[in-house]
Design an enzyme around this catalytic site. Structure first.
Site, PDB file in Angstrom:
ATOM      1  N   TYR A   1      -6.274   5.536   2.655  1.00 43.56           N
ATOM      2  CA  TYR A   1      -5.180   4.778   3.170  1.00 43.56           C
ATOM      3  C   TYR A   1      -5.490   3.548   3.867  1.00 43.56           C
ATOM      4  O   TYR A   1      -4.969   2.625   3.617  1.00 43.56           O
ATOM      5  CB  TYR A   1      -4.247   5.626   3.877  1.00 43.56           C
ATOM      6  CG  TYR A   1      -3.093   4.711   4.525  1.00 43.56           C
ATOM      7  CD1 TYR A   1      -1.811   4.552   3.607  1.00 43.56           C
ATOM      8  CD2 TYR A   1      -3.077   4.614   5.988  1.00 43.56           C
ATOM      9  CE1 TYR A   1      -1.016   3.998   4.405  1.00 43.56           C
ATOM     10  CE2 TYR A   1      -1.894   3.777   6.510  1.00 43.56           C
ATOM     11  CZ  TYR A   1      -0.915   3.664   5.639  1.00 43.56           C
ATOM     12  OH  TYR A   1       0.307   2.903   6.209  1.00 43.56           O
TER      13      TYR A   1
ATOM     14  N   VAL B   1       0.951  -1.355  -0.028  1.00 41.84           N
ATOM     15  CA  VAL B   1      -0.037   0.018  -0.040  1.00 41.84           C
ATOM     16  C   VAL B   1       0.909   1.294  -0.008  1.00 41.84           C
ATOM     17  O   VAL B   1       0.545   2.219  -0.646  1.00 41.84           O
ATOM     18  CB  VAL B   1      -0.908  -0.032   1.445  1.00 41.84           C
ATOM     19  CG1 VAL B   1      -1.553   1.295   1.485  1.00 41.84           C
ATOM     20  CG2 VAL B   1      -1.988  -1.234   1.171  1.00 41.84           C
ATOM     21  N   GLU B   2       1.737   1.134   0.887  1.00 47.20           N
ATOM     22  CA  GLU B   2       2.700   2.442   1.102  1.00 47.20           C
ATOM     23  C   GLU B   2       3.467   2.804  -0.108  1.00 47.20           C
ATOM     24  O   GLU B   2       3.730   3.886  -0.736  1.00 47.20           O
ATOM     25  CB  GLU B   2       3.626   2.309   2.119  1.00 47.20           C
ATOM     26  CG  GLU B   2       3.163   2.484   3.557  1.00 47.20           C
ATOM     27  CD  GLU B   2       2.849   3.850   3.894  1.00 47.20           C
ATOM     28  OE1 GLU B   2       3.157   4.658   3.092  1.00 47.20           O
ATOM     29  OE2 GLU B   2       2.316   4.098   4.935  1.00 47.20           O
ATOM     30  N   SER B   3       4.128   1.702  -1.088  1.00 50.27           N
ATOM     31  CA  SER B   3       5.244   1.926  -2.064  1.00 50.27           C
ATOM     32  C   SER B   3       5.089   1.161  -3.303  1.00 50.27           C
ATOM     33  O   SER B   3       6.161   1.189  -4.230  1.00 50.27           O
ATOM     34  CB  SER B   3       6.499   1.840  -1.220  1.00 50.27           C
ATOM     35  OG  SER B   3       6.697   0.946  -0.909  1.00 50.27           O
TER      36      SER B   3
END
Length: 487
Positions: free
Chosen positions: A244, A138-140
């Protein structure tokens, strides 16, 4: 719900009868870093609202240890995902987004393959929810060198201050935020801290990881004053954070329920890489020649190193493919490097010494052992560090880096009495010392909760002119900055 569970179980059992493609071994990991997946025909489909929602507490079934045996890493991950699902429009929106990206999980899994097994084991060792293994996706999208507009770096998207306070080293030689396994340790410690800080609510902790501890706390207090619910879904948070958390939970839901439209990738449940402590400064070109691995490929899975050499002051740990014992056995390596071996089941000092062409006596002396007893997981040195010939040193820059001059600064020891509301994080921010150092000095874990009245010891850098003790006003200003600091 019972019918839904029985239906899912029936689909699972029916699927077990079908012939699945063999698990991929990633035969040329330092060339491709990914398995060759069989093309899947993934059908995008909508999901009923009545099926979805995420709770911040694990399901009852997840609290029990999964006894299911599998040789597929992704199946193991799916079997141990912890969060409950129930109705949520935001979650449905994110699920449908993933369903329109049928190759997403397959593509990102390829990037993650050299590291994923290790991250799973770190999460299990810390007894954290398995869902966190999906956070780098999800982050990167699992890109080790990506940098956000807020200067967050790496697969876990850590900003410099957070990385520093959780023990990540960064200098002109090395940026631990780009080191996947080092940054995993820091990120999991930070998440553990946030989980305790938010009284065991994982959704609040995840929101704080994204937007900052202070912002989430203020949103909770605002709802309390208005008599509103303080669950994540009721908080007024920035749009990025509001999207998010559902993004992580939707991916978790689809990995757990592949029958909804995304078939999980196949990946063997075993490590493809292993960490090796070289024991001293090393040159990538030399290691590449010794191991037969291309220098570029070696850098590709060790992207924390910014130059062709490691720093004289460390770290000196490399990620290498499983089965590189030839490197450890080479006479040149034994003559010039201090290798490290991790004891495995059924190992003996004799078998290890024979494996690396050493005598048992030399192996015991090197590791300061008086007996022949060794334990599984124990680390043994298998070579003495020596100075490398200058002809083997190649000093050139692999990627841009910030110049940084390291200067030894004397410190002074002070005592600090813990006050109500204090945490290791806020105290480390107040005195501008690394969070991990503060914990180490006081023999605490990075996520320890402090009791008022506890005495802590700190070692503060001593400037040419000693600073005055911080006032209450200074403390509140520094604490406010800390609470507003995102990950």
């Amino acid at each position: 719900m019972r019918n839904l569970v029985l239906c899912c179980l029936g689909i699972f059992l029916f699927g077990c009868k079908s012939t699945e493609p063999a698990l991929q071994e990633i035969p040329q990991i330092f060339t491709h870093f990914e398995p060759k997946y069989k093309q899947q025909n993934l059908i995008s489909q909508t999901t009923n609202d009545s099926e979805l929602t995420i709770s911040s507490t694990p399901s009852l079934a997840a609290e029990k240890k999964h006894l299911l045996k599998t040789n597929d890493l992704w199946e193991h991950i799916a079997n141990n995902l912890n969060f409950n699902t129930h109705q949520s429009r935001a979650l449905k929106k994110r699920i449908n987004w993933y369903l329109k990206q049928p190759n997403y999980l397959r593509t990102v899994s390829r990037r993650a393959a050299p590291y994923l097994y290790h991250i799973v084991k770190k999460i299990e060792q810390k007894q954290l929810p398995m869902d966190l293994v999906l956070l780098p996706f999800v982050e990167s999208d699992f890109r080790p060198t990506i940098e956000s507009s807020q200067q967050a770096v790496g697969v876990w998207q850590l900003v410099g201050a957070t990385a520093h306070h959780f023990g990540i080293k960064s200098d002109k030689w090395y940026d631990g935020r780009q080191d996947v396994l080092a940054s995993t340790d820091a990120a999991l410690d930070y998440l553990s801290y946030l989980h305790k800080r938010f009284d065991g609510n994982w959704l609040h902790a995840l929101a704080a990881y994204n937007s900052g501890e202070g912002r989430v706390k203020r949103a909770i207090e605002k709802n309390k004053k208005r008599g509103k619910s303080t669950d994540f879904w009721s908080l007024s948070l920035p749009k990025e954070t509001a999207d998010y958390v559902p993004k992580l939970l939707a991916l978790s839901y689809l990995v757990k329920h592949p029958q909804k439209g995304i078939k999980r990738p196949k990946l063997a449940y075993k490590p493809f890489t292993t960490q090796m402590n070289i024991g001293q400064q090393f040159d990538f070109s030399v290691i590449a020649k010794l191991s037969g691995i291309g220098s570029k490929q070696l850098h590709a899975i060790n992207q924390g190193y910014l130059k062709n050499q490691s720093s004289p002051n460390g770290p000196h740990t490399l990620l290498l493919p499983i089965g590189q014992e030839a490197l450890l056995k080479s006479q040149f390596f034994k003559s010039n490097f201090a290798g490290e071996y991790i004891v495995k089941q059924n190992d003996t000092l004799y078998s290890i010494a024979r494996r690396f062409s050493m005598s048992v006596k030399a192996l015991k002396q090197l590791n300061n052992k008086n007996s022949n007893l060794i334990g599984v997981g124990e680390k043994l040195l298998i070579g003495q560090p020596k100075t490398l010939p200058s002809t083997l040193t190649v000093d050139y820059k692999i990627s841009p880096y910030l110049e940084h001059q390291e200067i030894a600064i004397p410190t002074i020891e002070i005592d600090y009495e813990v006050k109500s509301g204090d945490s290791l994080w806020s105290i480390s921010q107040l005195y501008d010392v690394p969070h991990s150092d503060l914990a180490k000095w006081n023999k605490l874990s990075a996520s320890s909760i402090l009791k008022p009245g506890t005495q802590l010891v700190l070692f503060i850098p001593q400037a040419e002119k000693q600073k005055a003790a911080p006032t209450k006003k200074d403390f509140l200003l520094n604490l406010q900055k800390t609470l507003n600091q995102p990950r």
